[in-house]
Design an enzyme around this catalytic site. Structure first.
Site, PDB file in Angstrom:
ATOM      1  N   GLU A 193      56.210  49.165  74.333  1.00  0.00           N
ATOM      2  CA  GLU A 193      55.447  49.912  73.316  1.00  0.00           C
ATOM      3  C   GLU A 193      55.449  51.414  73.584  1.00  0.00           C
ATOM      4  OE1 GLU A 193      54.531  47.152  74.778  1.00  0.00           O
ATOM      5  OE2 GLU A 193      53.957  45.693  73.250  1.00  0.00           O
ATOM      6  N   MET A 226      61.917  68.038  90.701  1.00  0.00           N
ATOM      7  CA  MET A 226      60.821  69.001  90.756  1.00  0.00           C
ATOM      8  C   MET A 226      59.893  68.678  91.927  1.00  0.00           C
ATOM      9  SD  MET A 226      60.102  71.781  89.237  1.00  0.00           S
ATOM     10  CE  MET A 226      60.376  72.019  87.474  1.00  0.00           C
ATOM     11  N   LYS A 232      43.643  40.725  62.981  1.00  0.00           N
ATOM     12  CA  LYS A 232      44.688  39.876  62.428  1.00  0.00           C
ATOM     13  C   LYS A 232      44.342  39.378  61.024  1.00  0.00           C
ATOM     14  CE  LYS A 232      47.539  35.927  63.788  1.00  0.00           C
ATOM     15  NZ  LYS A 232      47.853  34.977  64.886  1.00  0.00           N
ATOM     16  N   PHE A 290      41.929  35.920  73.835  1.00  0.00           N
ATOM     17  CA  PHE A 290      43.264  36.156  74.381  1.00  0.00           C
ATOM     18  C   PHE A 290      43.851  37.443  73.795  1.00  0.00           C
ATOM     19  CE2 PHE A 290      47.939  35.532  73.954  1.00  0.00           C
ATOM     20  CZ  PHE A 290      48.236  35.672  75.299  1.00  0.00           C
ATOM     21  N   GLN A 291      44.359  38.285  74.656  1.00  0.00           N
ATOM     22  CA  GLN A 291      44.932  39.577  74.278  1.00  0.00           C
ATOM     23  C   GLN A 291      43.945  40.464  73.519  1.00  0.00           C
ATOM     24  OE1 GLN A 291      48.921  38.952  72.539  1.00  0.00           O
ATOM     25  NE2 GLN A 291      49.765  39.193  74.596  1.00  0.00           N
TER      26      GLN A 291
END
Lengths: 190, 562
Positions: free
Chosen positions: B57, B477, B169, B119-120
Site C-alpha cells: 500500500e 548520506m 464495507k 478482524f482487520q
C-alpha cells in the site's frame, strides 16, 4: 490545585467555535499536542448556534507562540473561529465540587468558611462537607487552599469557560462579525 | 450500470467511481482486501478508471503522489482496512508535508463491527489525523456523495494535501438517491486568493528600491502554476531566482537569472546570495530548516517579503517585513504591473563572478565514475527534457544539482518527510500521468530496496520508466554523516546488495550495468532505445560525498564546498 511550576506559568485563554462533528475534539487536542502546547484546561459545550460547539482552551504560553497555535488550529477544517481572549476583559467561570473532611467536629467551621467564598453546601455527611463553587479559577484556587487546611477528600473541576465583556469584544452572535474583522485587520490572516 | 450520471439510486461504490470520473481521474492505485471488495466490485464496472495493482500500500500511496504532482491534480489510491490502511501512513505523512493532493480511500469493517476489535479493524481515521489535511469515517450512505466530493475539493484547493475517506464495507454496498453536489462549500474553510493589495504595494516599493534582491521560489509556485508570473517578475525587475528543492524547475535553470537551489546541499553561490541579499522575496516556501540553516544567521541583512497561501507559514520560522497571505499566481499577477527595473546590475555582476569562482554545479573532473556524472549523462542524453523522480539521500541532492531543469513539474522528490523508497512508485505514477514523457527514477541502492516489490507492477503494466540505481554500496548520506560527524565510525551504513540487473531481469524488466562513464553512456543510450521499462545499475564511486554542504547548526554563510 496548582503546583509551584504551574503557578509561575503564563497562560493564554482561547475560545474556539467548531463544527459539532465526531472527532473534532480529538483533532483539536492533537494539534495542540503535536505542536507542543500544554493544555491547562479544556471545556466543550453547545454554543448559541445549532451545530456549533464552543470550546474554551487555556494553554501554556503567550505571544508569537500562541499566534502560531491559533493559526494551526485554524487549519483544521472544522474550526470556524479562534479567538485569543487573553488580553480581553472577560468573565472566566469554573465550577468545582469538593468533598472536605469534617473530622474533628469541623463541619460548622467549614460551612461558615464556604459562605465567605459564596460556595454552596450540596451534601453533608457525618465526617465531611461537600461544597460546590462557581467562580473564577483564581477564586477557586483560594477556596481550595482554605479547604486543604481541613483536608480535601475528593475534587472535581469543570475547567474554565469564558466570555468577553461588552459587545465590542464579545463573541455573541451579533458581535461575531465585528470581532472577525478585528482579527483580520490585526494580522491579515483570517 | 450508471457511469457519469449525477443522480439516481446508486451504491456507495458507484458513487465513489462517479465522483472519480467527474474529477477526471483515470487511474487508481491500490491493493484490494476484504473490507474493500465491494469497492473493487464497483470499479470492475468502470473500465474508464484504470486500476494499478501495487504490491504494497505504501507503493500505491506514492504512485498516487507522483500522479498528483505530475498532473497537478488529485491522485487517488485505495486499500483495505487494518494493515492496508496503516501501510498508507508513510505516504500520507509525505503528502501532508509536501502539500500533495491525494485522496485515500480505505475500506473499513462493516458498521456493526466498528469498535469490536473485528478482524482487520484498525481505527484508521484515528491514525490518519496528524498526517492528513482532513479525514472522514462515513457512517451514513446519504452523506457519502457530498463527502467524497468534499474530499476532492479539500485535497486540491488552498494548500493541497491528502484527504482520507474511511468507508465501512456495508457503506460501499448501501444505496442512496442523494445526488452528488456540483459545488462544495465548507464553512470554516476559505482558502486565500490574491494577497492584500496594501501589502502587495509595500512589497513593490521594497522591490523597486532593492539593490541586492533575491527571489526564493518554492513548491507553492509549482502548485499554483505561477511559473510564467515568476519569470515576468524576475526579468522585469532583474532579480536572480533561487529555488528550494520543490521549486526546482519553476524557473528555467539555464536562464541567466537562475541561481539554482539553496540549502543544506544548495549551490554555494545561491547560499551566499541569500546570506548577502538586502531583500528576500520568498514565494510559496516555508523556511524549512534544510533551506535556512541556522535561522539566527539566515539572510541577516535582508528585509523579507513572504508570499504564502497558508497563514500558519507566515512568521512560523522567521520574522517578515511584508507578509502576504495569498496564492502565488494571483499575487504575482497583482505585483508584476507595479514593479519596474531595479538597479541590480552590480549585484548580478558580483553573483556572476562568485558563481564562476565557485562552480558548485560542475562535477569534479576525474576518470572515476562519480554519481554526479550519472545524473549529468542522463541530462545530456535526454536533452534536459526528462522528468526526474529522485529518492531520498545523496541521490536526491545530486539529481537536483547536476541536471538543469528548464521545465516546471519536471523534478519530483519527497523533500519534507524524506521517505526512502519514494522514487520507484512515484515515478510510476508520474509516468501513468504523463505517458508520453521520458521518466527517470533516480534512486540509491538503499532506498530502492524499500519499495523494490513495485518492479512487479512496472513489469505487469509495462510502465516505461527508466530506473537508474545510483549504487555506491552504502546508505550514502549516512556514511557521509558518520564520516564527517562521528569520526568515521560506520554503523549500519554499508549495504550487501543483490545484483540489481538480475533482480530486474527476474521481474521481466531488461537490466543493464554501468561501471564507467563510457559504459554509462552506452547503457543510457540503450535504455532510451528500448520501448518499455529498463533498469540500469550504475556502479558509481563509493566514497563520494555530496557537496556543497551546510553543516548542522551552521548558517548559509558557512557553506562548505568540499
Amino acid at each position: 490545585m496548582l503546583s509551584q511550576r504551574e503557578q509561575s506559568i503564563q497562560y493564554s485563554t482561547m475560545v474556539l467555535l467548531v463544527e459539532d462533528h465526531p472527532g473534532v475534539l480529538t483533532k483539536v487536542s492533537m494539534v495542540l499536542r503535536r505542536r507542543g502546547f500544554n493544555i491547562a484546561s479544556l471545556s466543550v459545550g453547545h454554543s448559541e448556534q445549532p451545530g456549533v460547539s464552543r470550546m474554551t482552551i487555556v494553554v501554556e504560553g503567550t505571544g508569537p507562540r500562541i499566534k502560531q497555535c491559533e493559526k494551526q488550529l485554524y487549519k483544521l477544517i472544522e474550526v470556524l473561529n479562534v479567538y485569543d481572549l487573553t488580553e480581553y476583559d472577560r468573565v472566566d467561570k469554573e465550577l468545582a465540587i469538593v468533598r472536605i473532611s469534617g473530622q474533628g467536629g469541623k463541619r460548622a467551621e467549614i460551612t461558615s468558611a464556604a459562605q465567605a467564598f459564596d460556595a454552596e453546601v450540596v451534601d453533608l455527611g457525618k465526617d465531611y462537607v461537600t461544597c460546590q463553587i462557581t467562580a473564577s479559577p483564581y477564586s477557586i484556587e483560594r477556596f481550595l487552599e482554605m479547604a486543604s487546611d481541613f483536608g480535601i477528600m475528593e475534587l472535581t473541576r469543570t475547567g474554565v469557560v469564558t466570555m468577553a465583556r461588552g459587545r465590542k469584544a464579545g463573541l455573541g452572535a451579533q458581535s461575531v462579525e465585528q470581532t472577525e474583522k478585528e482579527v483580520t485587520s490585526q494580522d491579515g490572516t483570517l | 450500470m450508471s457511469n457519469d450520471s449525477k443522480s439516481g439510486r446508486r451504491s456507495g461504490g458507484q458513487i465513489i467511481c462517479d465522483v472519480l470520473l467527474q474529477e477526471g481521474v483515470n487511474a487508481i492505485f491500490g491493493m484490494p482486501g476484504g473490507a474493500s471488495l465491494p469497492f473493487y466490485d464497483a470499479l470492475y464496472h468502470y473500465p474508464q478508471i484504470r486500476h494499478y495493482l501495487a504490491r504494497h500500500e505504501q507503493g500505491a500511496g506514492f504512485m498516487a503522489d507522483g500522479y498528483a504532482r505530475a498532473k497537478n491534480q488529485v491522485g487517488v489510491c485505495t486499500s483495505t482496512s487494518g494493515p492496508g490502511a496503516t501501510n498508507f501512513v508513510t505516504s500520507m505523512a509525505s503528502a501532508q508535508m509536501d502539500s500533495v493532493p491525494v485522496v485515500y480511500i480505505t475500506g473499513q469493517v462493516a458498521r456493526e463491527f466498528i469498535g469490536t476489535d473485528a478482524f482487520q479493524e484498525t481505527d484508521a481515521t484515528g491514525v490518519s489525523i496528524p498526517v492528513t489535511k482532513q479525514n472522514y469515517l462515513v457512517k451514513d450512505i446519504d452523506e457519502l456523495p457530498r463527502t467524497v466530493k468534499e474530499a476532492f475539493y479539500l485535497a486540491k484547493s488552498g494548500r493541497p494535501g491528502p484527504v482520507h475517506l474511511d468507508i465501512p464495507k456495508d457503506i460501499f454496498l448501501a444505496e442512496t438517491d442523494a445526488p452528488i453536489p456540483d459545488e462544495i462549500e465548507v464553512r470554516g474553510y476559505q482558502p486565500a486568493s490574491a494577497g492584500d493589495s496594501g501589502m502587495i504595494r509595500r512589497a513593490a516599493d521594497l522591490i523597486n528600491e532593492a539593490k541586492k534582491p533575491v527571489i526564493i521560489a518554492g513548491h507553492g509556485v509549482a502548485i499554483s502554476e505561477a511559473w510564467d508570473e515568476l519569470r515576468v517578475l524576475a526579468e522585469k525587475v532583474n532579480i536572480p531566482v533561487i529555488t528550494t528543492l520543490h521549486g526546482v524547475g519553476c524557473f528555467p535553470e539555464t536562464h541567466p537569472l537562475s541561481m539554482g537551489m539553496l540549502g543544506m546541499h544548495g549551490m554555494y553561490y545561491a547560499n551566499i546570495a541569500v546570506d548577502q541579499c538586502d531583500l528576500l522575496i520568498g514565494i510559496g516556501f516555508r523556511f524549512d530548516d534544510r533551506v535556512t540553516g541556522r535561522v539566527s544567521g539566515f539572510a541577516p541583512n535582508a528585509k523579507i517579503i513572504h508570499i504564502d497561501l497558508d497563514p500558519a507559514e507566515i512568521e512560523k520560522v522567521v520574522q517578515t517585513d511584508v507578509p502576504i497571505v495569498g496564492d502565488a499566481k494571483a499575487t504575482l499577477a497583482q505585483l508584476n504591473p507595479i514593479v519596474g527595473r531595479a538597479e541590480t546590475d552590480t549585484w548580478l555582476d558580483y553573483l556572476s563572478k562568485l558563481r564562476s569562482e565557485h562552480p558548485s554545479e560542475t562535477p569534479p573532473d576525474t576518470d572515476q565514475f562519480l554519481p554526479q556524472h550519472m545524473i549529468r549523462q542522463i541530462y545530456k542524453h535526454s536533452d534536459g527534457k526528462a522528468k526526474v523522480i529522485a529518492d531520498v539521500g545523496q541521490n536526491q541532492m545530486w539529481a537536483s544539482q547536476n541536471f538543469f531543469y528548464d521545465h516546471p513539474l519536471s523534478f519530483f522528490s519527497a523533500g519534507g518527510t524524506g521517505p526512502m523508497g519514494y522514487a520507484l512508485p512515484a515515478a510510476m505514477g508520474v509516468q501513468v500521468a504523463c505517458p508520453d514523457d521520458e521518466v527517470w527514477c533516480v534512486t540509491g541502492d538503499g532506498g530502492f530496496q524499500i519499495n523494490i516489490q513495485e518492479l512487479a507492477a512496472v513489469a505487469e503494466y509495462k510502465i516505461p520508466i527508466k530506473i537508474g540505481v545510483m549504487n555506491n554500496g552504502h546508505l550514502g548520506m549516512i556514511r557521509q554523516w558518520q564520516n564527517r560527524f562521528y569520526d568515521g565510525r560506520l554503523m549500519g551504513a554499508e549495504l550487501a546488495n543483490p545484483p540489481f540487473d538480475k533482480v530486474a531481469e527476474a521481474y521481466g524488466i531488461p537490466g543493464l550495468v554501468a561501471r564507467t562513464k563510457d559504459e554509462a553512456d552506452e547503457a543510457i543510450a540503450k535504455a532510451r532505445s528500448i520501448d518499455g521499462p529498463v533498469l540500469i545499475d550504475f556502479m558509481v564511486a563509493e566514497n563520494e560525498d555530496c557537496m556543497p554542504m551546510v553543516f548542522p547548526g551552521a548558517s548559509l554563510a558557512e557553506t562548505v564546498e568540499a
